[in-house]
Motif scaffolding. Structure first.
Motif, PDB file in Angstrom:
ATOM      1  N   ALA A   1      29.356  14.294 -10.328  1.00  0.00           N
ATOM      2  CA  ALA A   1      28.538  13.699  -9.277  1.00  0.00           C
ATOM      3  C   ALA A   1      27.804  12.483  -9.827  1.00  0.00           C
ATOM      4  O   ALA A   1      27.503  11.532  -9.102  1.00  0.00           O
ATOM      5  CB  ALA A   1      27.532  14.728  -8.762  1.00  0.00           C
ATOM      6  N   THR A   2      27.537  12.520 -11.120  1.00  0.00           N
ATOM      7  CA  THR A   2      26.818  11.414 -11.758  1.00  0.00           C
ATOM      8  C   THR A   2      27.554  10.098 -11.539  1.00  0.00           C
ATOM      9  O   THR A   2      26.968   9.098 -11.124  1.00  0.00           O
ATOM     10  CB  THR A   2      26.685  11.694 -13.275  1.00  0.00           C
ATOM     11  OG1 THR A   2      26.009  12.933 -13.434  1.00  0.00           O
ATOM     12  CG2 THR A   2      25.939  10.588 -13.988  1.00  0.00           C
TER      13      THR A   2
ATOM     14  N   TYR B   1      15.664  13.794  -8.834  1.00  0.00           N
ATOM     15  CA  TYR B   1      16.523  13.980 -10.006  1.00  0.00           C
ATOM     16  C   TYR B   1      16.553  12.659 -10.756  1.00  0.00           C
ATOM     17  O   TYR B   1      16.839  11.606 -10.181  1.00  0.00           O
ATOM     18  CB  TYR B   1      17.921  14.398  -9.540  1.00  0.00           C
ATOM     19  CG  TYR B   1      18.949  14.449 -10.639  1.00  0.00           C
ATOM     20  CD1 TYR B   1      18.750  15.256 -11.759  1.00  0.00           C
ATOM     21  CD2 TYR B   1      20.107  13.694 -10.574  1.00  0.00           C
ATOM     22  CE1 TYR B   1      19.692  15.298 -12.769  1.00  0.00           C
ATOM     23  CE2 TYR B   1      21.055  13.741 -11.575  1.00  0.00           C
ATOM     24  CZ  TYR B   1      20.830  14.537 -12.676  1.00  0.00           C
ATOM     25  OH  TYR B   1      21.760  14.567 -13.675  1.00  0.00           O
TER      26      TYR B   1
ATOM     27  N   ASN C   1      17.000  19.270  -6.429  1.00  0.00           N
ATOM     28  CA  ASN C   1      16.512  19.344  -7.797  1.00  0.00           C
ATOM     29  C   ASN C   1      15.459  18.251  -7.912  1.00  0.00           C
ATOM     30  O   ASN C   1      15.776  17.101  -7.601  1.00  0.00           O
ATOM     31  CB  ASN C   1      17.676  19.064  -8.756  1.00  0.00           C
ATOM     32  CG  ASN C   1      17.228  18.896 -10.194  1.00  0.00           C
ATOM     33  OD1 ASN C   1      16.103  19.212 -10.531  1.00  0.00           O
ATOM     34  ND2 ASN C   1      18.129  18.393 -11.036  1.00  0.00           N
TER      35      ASN C   1
ATOM     36  N   ASP D   1      23.691  13.996  -2.285  1.00  0.00           N
ATOM     37  CA  ASP D   1      24.072  14.767  -3.466  1.00  0.00           C
ATOM     38  C   ASP D   1      23.973  16.234  -3.059  1.00  0.00           C
ATOM     39  O   ASP D   1      22.876  16.778  -2.915  1.00  0.00           O
ATOM     40  CB  ASP D   1      23.096  14.399  -4.591  1.00  0.00           C
ATOM     41  CG  ASP D   1      23.378  15.128  -5.885  1.00  0.00           C
ATOM     42  OD1 ASP D   1      23.990  16.209  -5.850  1.00  0.00           O
ATOM     43  OD2 ASP D   1      22.970  14.612  -6.942  1.00  0.00           O
TER      44      ASP D   1
ATOM     45  N   TYR E   1      24.415  21.472  -5.061  1.00  0.00           N
ATOM     46  CA  TYR E   1      23.906  22.854  -5.048  1.00  0.00           C
ATOM     47  C   TYR E   1      24.138  23.528  -3.694  1.00  0.00           C
ATOM     48  O   TYR E   1      23.463  24.489  -3.350  1.00  0.00           O
ATOM     49  CB  TYR E   1      22.410  22.865  -5.391  1.00  0.00           C
ATOM     50  CG  TYR E   1      22.129  22.330  -6.779  1.00  0.00           C
ATOM     51  CD1 TYR E   1      22.428  23.095  -7.911  1.00  0.00           C
ATOM     52  CD2 TYR E   1      21.594  21.060  -6.978  1.00  0.00           C
ATOM     53  CE1 TYR E   1      22.195  22.601  -9.191  1.00  0.00           C
ATOM     54  CE2 TYR E   1      21.362  20.558  -8.251  1.00  0.00           C
ATOM     55  CZ  TYR E   1      21.664  21.330  -9.353  1.00  0.00           C
ATOM     56  OH  TYR E   1      21.438  20.840 -10.618  1.00  0.00           O
TER      57      TYR E   1
ATOM     58  N   SER F   1      30.547  18.086  -6.725  1.00  0.00           N
ATOM     59  CA  SER F   1      31.170  18.211  -8.040  1.00  0.00           C
ATOM     60  C   SER F   1      31.505  19.661  -8.350  1.00  0.00           C
ATOM     61  O   SER F   1      30.998  20.580  -7.696  1.00  0.00           O
ATOM     62  CB  SER F   1      30.221  17.594  -9.070  1.00  0.00           C
ATOM     63  OG  SER F   1      29.911  18.426 -10.117  1.00  0.00           O
TER      64      SER F   1
ATOM     65  N   SER G   1      30.692  20.908 -11.202  1.00  0.00           N
ATOM     66  CA  SER G   1      29.759  21.310 -12.262  1.00  0.00           C
ATOM     67  C   SER G   1      28.978  22.579 -11.991  1.00  0.00           C
ATOM     68  O   SER G   1      28.974  23.508 -12.795  1.00  0.00           O
ATOM     69  CB  SER G   1      28.753  20.185 -12.515  1.00  0.00           C
ATOM     70  OG  SER G   1      29.362  19.098 -13.162  1.00  0.00           O
ATOM     71  N   LYS G   2      28.288  22.600 -10.857  1.00  0.00           N
ATOM     72  CA  LYS G   2      27.316  23.682 -10.626  1.00  0.00           C
ATOM     73  C   LYS G   2      27.960  24.851  -9.903  1.00  0.00           C
ATOM     74  O   LYS G   2      27.739  26.007 -10.261  1.00  0.00           O
ATOM     75  CB  LYS G   2      26.129  23.146  -9.812  1.00  0.00           C
ATOM     76  CG  LYS G   2      25.557  21.850 -10.338  1.00  0.00           C
ATOM     77  CD  LYS G   2      24.816  22.011 -11.652  1.00  0.00           C
ATOM     78  CE  LYS G   2      24.332  20.658 -12.159  1.00  0.00           C
ATOM     79  NZ  LYS G   2      23.402  20.735 -13.281  1.00  0.00           N
TER      80      LYS G   2
ATOM     81  N   ARG H   1      33.175  17.468 -16.177  1.00  0.00           N
ATOM     82  CA  ARG H   1      32.951  16.116 -15.650  1.00  0.00           C
ATOM     83  C   ARG H   1      33.933  15.772 -14.529  1.00  0.00           C
ATOM     84  O   ARG H   1      34.662  14.767 -14.595  1.00  0.00           O
ATOM     85  CB  ARG H   1      33.005  15.046 -16.773  1.00  0.00           C
ATOM     86  CG  ARG H   1      32.243  15.373 -18.050  1.00  0.00           C
ATOM     87  CD  ARG H   1      30.803  15.782 -17.819  1.00  0.00           C
ATOM     88  NE  ARG H   1      30.063  14.808 -17.043  1.00  0.00           N
ATOM     89  CZ  ARG H   1      29.315  15.149 -15.989  1.00  0.00           C
ATOM     90  NH1 ARG H   1      29.193  16.417 -15.596  1.00  0.00           N
ATOM     91  NH2 ARG H   1      28.678  14.233 -15.340  1.00  0.00           N
TER      92      ARG H   1
ATOM     93  N   TYR I   1      16.314  25.687  -9.974  1.00  0.00           N
ATOM     94  CA  TYR I   1      15.130  25.186 -10.680  1.00  0.00           C
ATOM     95  C   TYR I   1      13.882  25.693  -9.975  1.00  0.00           C
ATOM     96  O   TYR I   1      13.917  25.987  -8.779  1.00  0.00           O
ATOM     97  CB  TYR I   1      15.085  23.660 -10.652  1.00  0.00           C
ATOM     98  CG  TYR I   1      16.357  23.026 -11.152  1.00  0.00           C
ATOM     99  CD1 TYR I   1      16.535  22.791 -12.512  1.00  0.00           C
ATOM    100  CD2 TYR I   1      17.379  22.683 -10.270  1.00  0.00           C
ATOM    101  CE1 TYR I   1      17.709  22.234 -12.981  1.00  0.00           C
ATOM    102  CE2 TYR I   1      18.552  22.119 -10.732  1.00  0.00           C
ATOM    103  CZ  TYR I   1      18.715  21.901 -12.087  1.00  0.00           C
ATOM    104  OH  TYR I   1      19.885  21.354 -12.553  1.00  0.00           O
TER     105      TYR I   1
HETATM  106  C1  LIG Z   1      20.869  16.779  -8.312  1.00  0.00           C
HETATM  107  C2  LIG Z   1      21.881  16.599  -9.379  1.00  0.00           C
HETATM  108  N1  LIG Z   1      22.854  15.720  -9.210  1.00  0.00           N
HETATM  109  C3  LIG Z   1      23.807  15.522 -10.154  1.00  0.00           C
HETATM  110  C4  LIG Z   1      23.795  16.237 -11.337  1.00  0.00           C
HETATM  111  C5  LIG Z   1      24.878  16.000 -12.327  1.00  0.00           C
HETATM  112  O1  LIG Z   1      26.080  16.421 -11.761  1.00  0.00           O
HETATM  113  P1  LIG Z   1      27.477  16.245 -12.483  1.00  0.00           P
HETATM  114  O2  LIG Z   1      27.529  17.208 -13.629  1.00  0.00           O
HETATM  115  O3  LIG Z   1      28.472  16.585 -11.448  1.00  0.00           O
HETATM  116  O4  LIG Z   1      27.567  14.841 -12.936  1.00  0.00           O
HETATM  117  C6  LIG Z   1      22.769  17.164 -11.582  1.00  0.00           C
HETATM  118  C7  LIG Z   1      22.728  17.911 -12.842  1.00  0.00           C
HETATM  119  O5  LIG Z   1      21.777  18.565 -13.163  1.00  0.00           O
HETATM  120  C8  LIG Z   1      21.802  17.352 -10.558  1.00  0.00           C
HETATM  121  O6  LIG Z   1      20.825  18.245 -10.702  1.00  0.00           O
END
Ligand SMILES: Cc1ncc(COP(=O)(O)O)c(C=O)c1O
Length: 394
Positions: free
Chosen positions: A97-98, A122, A171, A199, A202, A230, A232-233, A241, A318
């Motif tokens: 997502a970054t 964030y 977050n 974003d 979550y 993403s 990731s979570k 990634r 969180y």
């Molecule tokens: C709100 C938020 N967006 C993006 C990310 C990062 O996501 P990614 O790992 O998909 O790059 C985080 C990671 O903590 C997050 O809390």
């Protein structure tokens, strides 16, 4: 360094969250700073990744994402959000997502444009805006329920507003934006012809009956929303990634171009494993949320017993806490003391605000951890009141 950092790079600091992770390692602390699980990823996903490596999916995927994975993302959007998404023209697979967020901003925001950001936020969004040459306009989320003032939001919009960044579930606050709130934001986006970068990483981590409403599903918003998500979570694979952006074809065209020159593409074998992830049954998501619910309740009880104030999260993993009871000068002094003397790493609240003073009485804990890790943290937390009293007397 011959000429030193660029003007852009000078405008933001190193990530405090990642710095706290390094401090945690140095001091042998329980890391409740950076949000990543310390439990294993789903076996089926690991097996799918290994199989993909063995099947020689080891070269570049198509720059905007492997076809199978884009199809799976479109399937998920239909299933979870009720949206029809064309995998050929409306999806860009990114490095998390970054990258989806920074690529979207670089592709769609011009220097001098304004971007509305809800704060606390964030921390990546700040540098994202700076790197795009844009100007952030912050709108405050106010405890206990982290609501925003509609008039303040209205004042943040104007002819230069190009985009809003919306993170729900949120977050660091755990806020889940309600439909009425999204409608208020949407009305302003339509009025000022503004994009929204949402974003939603979550989206499946929700508590107490909270419902995730995707901005793109509101009337008039599909064509002006970039949905960012993403693996990731949701699938506990933050190190893979792999993420994506969903948007109307013209917007996607711009994002794809920037993405191509930023990273060429996301890891090919892990996109293949991502197809397996997005195909997991509904029970996977129910269990994911139930697991986090139990962790949240355990964490809140431990924090309450140790004398922290806190705002109960309705989503994400969180919790923002209030540290006034312990008598430290500010959040950074408290966080440094906590990691060194108590052995718990957290993130100082100030790193989530444009003005550090606003977060000076807050720190953020994360809880995507095994029960043993949280129990160890709880034992250490229980010593906080006494140790803090001693530290005050010194
Ligand atoms: C709100 C938020 N967006 C993006 C990310 C990062 O996501 P990614 O790992 O998909 O790059 C985080 C990671 O903590 C997050 O809390």
């Amino acid at each position: 360094m011959p000429r030193g950092p660029s003007l852009k790079a000078r405008q933001f600091t190193e990530s405090v969250i990642r710095e706290m992770t390094r401090e945690a390692r140095e001091h042998g602390a329980v890391n409740l700073a950076q949000g990543f699980p310390d439990f294993g990823a789903p076996e089926a996903l690991k097996a799918a990744a290994v199989a993909a490596l063995g099947a020689e999916i080891n070269q570049y995927a198509i720059t905007w994402g492997a076809k199978g994975f884009r199809d799976a993302i479109a399937g998920k959007a239909r299933r979870d959000l009720g949206l029809d998404v064309d995998p050929e023209t409306e999806i860009t697979v990114t490095c998390g997502a970054t990258e989806a967020m920074i690529a979207s901003m670089l592709a769609l925001v011009d220097p001098g444009d304004e971007v509305v950001i809800f704060e606390p936020f964030y921390e990546n969004y700040g540098p994202d805006v700076v790197l795009s040459g844009a100007v952030p306009r912050f709108v405050r989320l106010q405890p206990p329920d982290w609501h925003f003032d509609t008039e303040e939001l209205e004042r943040a919009f104007g002819p230069r507003t190009r985009a809003v960044v919306l993170n729900t579930p949120n977050n660091p606050t755990g806020k889940v934006f309600m439909r009425a709130e999204l409608e208020a934001i949407a009305a302003l986006c339509v009025k000022w012809d503004t994009l929204v970068f949402t974003d939603e990483i979550y989206e499946h981590i929700l508590y107490d009956g909270a419902e995730h409403v995707a901005m793109a599903t509101l009337p008039g918003m599909r064509e002006r929303t970039v949905i960012i998500n993403s693996l990731s979570k949701t699938y506990s694979v933050t190190g893979w990634r792999v993420g994506w952006a969903i948007a109307a074809p013209e917007i996607t065209g711009a994002i794809r171009k920037v993405h191509d020159f930023l990273t060429v593409g996301a890891p090919a074998p892990l996109q293949e494993a991502g197809v397996r992830a997005l195909g997991l049954p509904a029970s996977y998501y129910t269990e994911l949320a139930a697991g986090y619910h139990a962790r949240r309740d355990f964490m809140l009880a431990a924090l309450g017993q140790a004398g922290f104030g806190f705002w109960k999260p309705r989503g994400a993993y969180y919790v923002m806490t209030e540290i006034s009871a312990f008598g430290f000068e500010n959040d950074v002094a408290f966080a440094r003391w906590l990691v060194r003397e108590v052995g718990i790493a957290v993130v100082p609240g100030s790193s989530f605000y444009s003005d550090p003073a606003s977060g000076a009485r807050q720190v953020r804990f994360c809880f995507p951890k095994r029960r043993e890790t949280l129990e160890e943290a709880a034992q250490r937390l229980a010593t906080v009141p006494e140790r803090a009293a001693l530290a005050r007397r010194r």
